[in-house]
Design a protein around this motif. Structure first.
Motif, mmCIF file in Angstrom:
data_model
loop_
_atom_site.group_PDB
_atom_site.id
_atom_site.type_symbol
_atom_site.label_atom_id
_atom_site.label_comp_id
_atom_site.label_asym_id
_atom_site.label_seq_id
_atom_site.Cartn_x
_atom_site.Cartn_y
_atom_site.Cartn_z
ATOM 1 N N GLU A 163 6.533 -4.251 6.936
ATOM 2 C CA GLU A 163 7.435 -3.909 8.034
ATOM 3 C C GLU A 163 8.892 -4.062 7.625
ATOM 4 O O GLU A 163 9.722 -3.182 7.883
ATOM 5 N N ALA A 164 9.228 -5.186 6.985
ATOM 6 C CA ALA A 164 10.615 -5.416 6.581
ATOM 7 C C ALA A 164 11.082 -4.375 5.571
ATOM 8 O O ALA A 164 12.191 -3.844 5.675
ATOM 9 N N PHE A 165 10.213 -4.068 4.599
ATOM 10 C CA PHE A 165 10.584 -3.094 3.575
ATOM 11 C C PHE A 165 10.803 -1.719 4.202
ATOM 12 O O PHE A 165 11.728 -0.990 3.827
ATOM 13 N N SER A 166 9.955 -1.356 5.160
ATOM 14 C CA SER A 166 10.039 -0.021 5.757
ATOM 15 C C SER A 166 11.326 0.192 6.536
ATOM 16 O O SER A 166 11.713 1.334 6.794
ATOM 17 N N PRO B 115 0.824 -1.209 0.000
ATOM 18 C CA PRO B 115 0.000 0.000 0.000
ATOM 19 C C PRO B 115 0.862 1.264 0.000
ATOM 20 O O PRO B 115 2.096 1.185 0.050
ATOM 21 N N HIS B 116 0.206 2.432 -0.025
ATOM 22 C CA HIS B 116 0.922 3.700 0.118
ATOM 23 C C HIS B 116 1.693 3.655 1.432
ATOM 24 O O HIS B 116 1.154 3.244 2.474
ATOM 25 N N PRO B 117 2.971 4.038 1.450
ATOM 26 C CA PRO B 117 3.773 3.946 2.674
ATOM 27 C C PRO B 117 3.130 4.573 3.905
ATOM 28 O O PRO B 117 3.201 4.005 5.000
ATOM 29 N N VAL B 118 2.490 5.722 3.754
ATOM 30 C CA VAL B 118 1.874 6.365 4.924
ATOM 31 C C VAL B 118 0.719 5.520 5.457
ATOM 32 O O VAL B 118 0.479 5.465 6.666
ATOM 33 N N ARG B 119 0.011 4.830 4.562
ATOM 34 C CA ARG B 119 -1.090 3.968 5.008
ATOM 35 C C ARG B 119 -0.570 2.852 5.897
ATOM 36 O O ARG B 119 -1.250 2.432 6.844
ATOM 37 N N PHE B 120 0.639 2.372 5.634
ATOM 38 C CA PHE B 120 1.212 1.311 6.455
ATOM 39 C C PHE B 120 1.824 1.875 7.729
ATOM 40 O O PHE B 120 1.642 1.319 8.816
ATOM 41 N N LEU B 121 2.564 2.966 7.622
ATOM 42 C CA LEU B 121 3.312 3.500 8.755
ATOM 43 C C LEU B 121 2.452 4.295 9.730
ATOM 44 O O LEU B 121 2.685 4.265 10.937
ATOM 45 N N ALA B 122 1.480 5.036 9.213
ATOM 46 C CA ALA B 122 0.637 5.889 10.066
ATOM 47 C C ALA B 122 -0.759 5.962 9.467
ATOM 48 O O ALA B 122 -1.133 6.966 8.850
ATOM 49 N N PRO B 123 -1.544 4.900 9.617
ATOM 50 C CA PRO B 123 -2.852 4.825 8.953
ATOM 51 C C PRO B 123 -3.758 6.020 9.227
ATOM 52 O O PRO B 123 -4.513 6.434 8.341
ATOM 53 N N SER C 252 13.228 16.391 -6.871
ATOM 54 C CA SER C 252 14.147 16.843 -5.830
ATOM 55 C C SER C 252 13.626 16.573 -4.422
ATOM 56 O O SER C 252 14.414 16.511 -3.465
ATOM 57 N N ASN C 253 12.307 16.402 -4.261
ATOM 58 C CA ASN C 253 11.741 16.229 -2.924
ATOM 59 C C ASN C 253 11.500 14.770 -2.561
ATOM 60 O O ASN C 253 10.789 14.471 -1.603
ATOM 61 N N PHE C 254 12.101 13.848 -3.301
ATOM 62 C CA PHE C 254 11.863 12.432 -3.048
ATOM 63 C C PHE C 254 12.697 11.952 -1.863
ATOM 64 O O PHE C 254 13.891 12.229 -1.772
ATOM 65 N N ASN C 255 12.040 11.209 -0.947
ATOM 66 C CA ASN C 255 12.719 10.594 0.194
ATOM 67 C C ASN C 255 12.405 9.106 0.215
ATOM 68 O O ASN C 255 11.317 8.691 -0.194
ATOM 69 N N PHE C 256 13.320 8.305 0.739
ATOM 70 C CA PHE C 256 13.127 6.861 0.729
ATOM 71 C C PHE C 256 13.936 6.229 1.859
ATOM 72 O O PHE C 256 14.767 6.886 2.505
ATOM 73 N N GLY C 257 13.692 4.934 2.080
ATOM 74 C CA GLY C 257 14.441 4.208 3.097
ATOM 75 C C GLY C 257 13.896 4.427 4.496
ATOM 76 O O GLY C 257 12.888 5.113 4.705
ATOM 77 N N TYR C 258 14.545 3.818 5.459
ATOM 78 C CA TYR C 258 14.104 3.845 6.848
ATOM 79 C C TYR C 258 13.906 5.282 7.320
ATOM 80 O O TYR C 258 14.799 6.108 7.221
ATOM 81 N N ARG C 259 12.695 5.551 7.833
ATOM 82 C CA ARG C 259 12.311 6.876 8.333
ATOM 83 C C ARG C 259 12.520 7.977 7.288
ATOM 84 O O ARG C 259 12.799 9.116 7.613
ATOM 85 N N GLN C 260 12.393 7.578 6.019
ATOM 86 C CA GLN C 260 12.487 8.542 4.917
ATOM 87 C C GLN C 260 13.792 9.340 4.956
ATOM 88 O O GLN C 260 13.837 10.516 4.578
#
Length: 314
Positions: free
Chosen positions: A95-98, A55-63, A123-131
């Motif tokens: 969880e593992a991917f995040s 799903p969208h990362p925010v949906r998984f991390l902070a529904p 330019s505003n793209f963030n990725f990986g653990y805790r963005q």
């Protein structure tokens, strides 16, 4: 375009040019990024790849903070395919991917998994653990990895972003949202039975059960509707709760004037072009009927102007 959900399915025999993102709504900024991906892949003789998440990362991390998505997954796939990329990788966000540190993500997914030669992103793209990963993190992997930072896109001084488009749609400003999308605001879903009041008002409606999470603000809109993949028909759509009849369940009802529509249509795509007015409570069905006639006339005027603009672009 091939769609995969795991790295082993990629089956890459050549290097690739990759972009990563949520691509929700697939707006003009997304189009510019994937246009760069396709162009660079042709220059290098590589495969072009878009990588997104479900799903969208925010949906998984902070529904509780997850945004209502502009597009369904099917819509997103079709829109990305229209950009001409060779492969779409939909990674399962769990969880593992995040918890992947940015450097590990780059090594495992981009360099080893997708055999990326070039990465193109905003330019505003963030990725990986805790963005914590940024464009600068990717640049640490040069010269193994070429990094192309695609400039942000603005329309009439407004920054094009999915979050900005969501706010416009929620406010009912579909015309402004369309400018940022580079297309009409579209929802889709099954045609379902309605209450049948439209016939008594001489305005029988098509009732759509939306698959999309994000709907325009309650009100009346100029729209176009395609039934079961057929050509679009001009229409007027009410998104609302039918207060004249004392109801409170949200419905999406489209009236198609001057056209016979298939009575057995099962599925529809509905484009929102322009907001006419707020939904109103009328004193009687007759007063509502008169207002519908006014709404239809405004819609006809809009389509007349639209045809003129399309035939006289300058």
């Amino acid at each position: 375009m091939k769609v995969i959900t795991s790295l082993p399915d990629a089956d890459l025999s050549q290097p690739s040019v990759v972009s990563i993102g949520n691509f929700d709504g697939f707006h003009l900024g997304h189009r510019e990024i994937l246009k760069t991906v396709v162009q660079r892949s042709r220059e290098l003789g590589c495969r072009s790849i878009a990588m997104t998440f479900s799903p969208h990362p925010v949906r998984f991390l902070a529904p509780a903070r997850a945004p209502k998505l502009i597009s369904t997954l099917d819509q997103k796939i079709r829109l990305i395919e229209s950009a001409g990329v060779d492969l779409l990788f939909i990674a399962q966000f769990d969880e593992a991917f995040s918890r992947f540190p940015p450097q590990d993500f780059i090594q495992r997914y981009l360099i080893e998994g997708l055999k990326a030669r070039t990465v193109c992103l905003g330019s505003n793209f963030n990725f990986g653990y805790r963005q914590s990963g940024t464009v600068e993190t990717l640049r640490q992997f040069r010269p193994t990895l070429e990094v192309i930072e695609v400039p942000t896109v603005r329309v009439r001084s407004t920054l094009v972003s999915s979050s900005q488009i969501r706010e416009l749609v929620k406010a009912g400003s579909v015309s402004r949202a369309c400018r940022l999308l580079g297309r009409w605001v579209q929802i889709e879903g099954a045609i379902v039975p309605g209450a049948g009041r439209g016939k008594s008002l001489a305005a029988p409606t098509l009732n759509l059960k939306p698959e999309n999470e994000l709907l325009p603000r309650i009100g009346v809109y100029v729209t176009r509707i395609s039934l079961d993949g057929q050509a679009f028909l001009n229409g007027v759509t009410n998104v609302g709760v039918r207060p004249t009849f004392g109801e409170n369940q949200l419905t999406v009802e489209t009236f198609v004037p001057n056209d016979s529509v298939p009575v057995d249509a099962a599925f529809a795509r509905l484009d929102f072009l322009y907001r006419i007015r707020d939904e109103m409570k009328f004193d009687s069905p007759d007063a509502l009927r008169k207002q519908i006639a006014k709404d239809v006339q405004r819609a006809k005027n809009f389509f007349r102007l639209l045809r003129y603009v399309e035939h006289h672009p300058n």
